[in-house]
Design a protein around this motif. Structure first.
Motif, short mmCIF file in Angstrom:
data_model
loop_
_atom_site.label_atom_id
_atom_site.label_comp_id
_atom_site.label_asym_id
_atom_site.label_seq_id
_atom_site.Cartn_x
_atom_site.Cartn_y
_atom_site.Cartn_z
N GLY A 139 -11.90 -3.54 -12.11
CA GLY A 139 -10.87 -3.49 -11.10
C GLY A 139 -10.72 -4.84 -10.45
N VAL A 140 -9.70 -4.97 -9.70
CA VAL A 140 -9.46 -6.21 -8.99
C VAL A 140 -9.38 -5.84 -7.52
CG1 VAL A 140 -7.86 -8.10 -8.62
CG2 VAL A 140 -8.23 -7.21 -10.93
N ARG A 141 -10.10 -6.54 -6.71
CA ARG A 141 -10.08 -6.25 -5.27
C ARG A 141 -9.21 -7.23 -4.57
NH1 ARG A 141 -14.51 -2.82 -3.37
NH2 ARG A 141 -15.61 -2.23 -5.21
N ALA A 143 -0.34 4.50 -7.68
CA ALA A 143 -1.51 5.38 -7.77
C ALA A 143 -1.09 6.83 -8.07
CB ALA A 143 -2.32 5.31 -6.48
N PHE A 144 0.07 7.23 -7.59
CA PHE A 144 0.56 8.58 -7.88
C PHE A 144 1.04 8.69 -9.33
CE2 PHE A 144 1.39 8.59 -3.21
CZ PHE A 144 0.46 9.58 -2.89
N LEU A 145 1.66 7.64 -9.84
CA LEU A 145 2.25 7.70 -11.17
C LEU A 145 1.27 7.33 -12.29
CD1 LEU A 145 5.69 6.18 -10.23
CD2 LEU A 145 5.23 8.53 -10.93
N ALA A 146 0.28 6.53 -12.00
CA ALA A 146 -0.72 6.13 -13.01
C ALA A 146 -2.11 6.10 -12.38
CB ALA A 146 -0.35 4.77 -13.59
N GLY A 154 0.78 -1.23 0.00
CA GLY A 154 0.00 0.00 0.00
C GLY A 154 0.81 1.27 0.00
N TYR A 155 2.02 1.24 -0.54
CA TYR A 155 2.84 2.46 -0.61
C TYR A 155 2.24 3.49 -1.57
CZ TYR A 155 6.53 0.03 1.93
OH TYR A 155 7.25 -0.64 2.88
N LEU A 199 -5.96 3.52 -4.81
CA LEU A 199 -5.92 2.97 -3.46
C LEU A 199 -7.20 3.35 -2.75
CD1 LEU A 199 -3.83 1.35 -1.87
CD2 LEU A 199 -3.08 3.48 -0.84
N HIS A 200 -7.90 2.35 -2.22
CA HIS A 200 -9.12 2.57 -1.45
C HIS A 200 -8.81 2.25 0.00
CE1 HIS A 200 -12.10 3.14 -4.66
NE2 HIS A 200 -11.20 2.48 -5.37
#
Length: 88
Positions: free
Chosen positions: A86-88, A17-20, A12-13, A26-27
């Motif tokens: 999405g994949v959970r 999510a920041f780059l793409a 979970g870093y 991130l939920h």
């Protein structure tokens, strides 16, 4: 292009999510959702995100043919193409 994320390895870093942000999201604190077959226009962002993952949890299969319905011009013509898997 096809993406597989080892969710057991992901910590979970959120670098992905920041780059793409159109591909990875991130939920909560640790629940990662992602688009397994992102559009071709996201290729460079996805590759950067995979390289930036501190635990190398993202596998990118670059030799997989892009599906025609994933191309931007196809999505624009298909009003039912809103949202993304999405994949959970």
């Amino acid at each position: 292009m096809k993406i597989v994320v080892d969710l057991n390895r992901c910590q979970g870093y959120a670098q992905c999510a920041f780059l793409a942000p159109q591909v990875f999201e991130l939920h909560g604190e640790e629940a990662l959702m992602y688009t397994p077959q992102p559009p071709a226009d996201q290729r460079e962002r996805v590759l950067r995100a995979a390289a930036a993952c501190p635990v190398q949890a993202i596998l990118v299969e670059d030799g997989v043919e892009d599906r025609p319905e994933d191309r931007p011009e196809a999505r624009a013509a298909d009003p039912g193409a809103e949202g993304r898997p999405g994949v959970r």
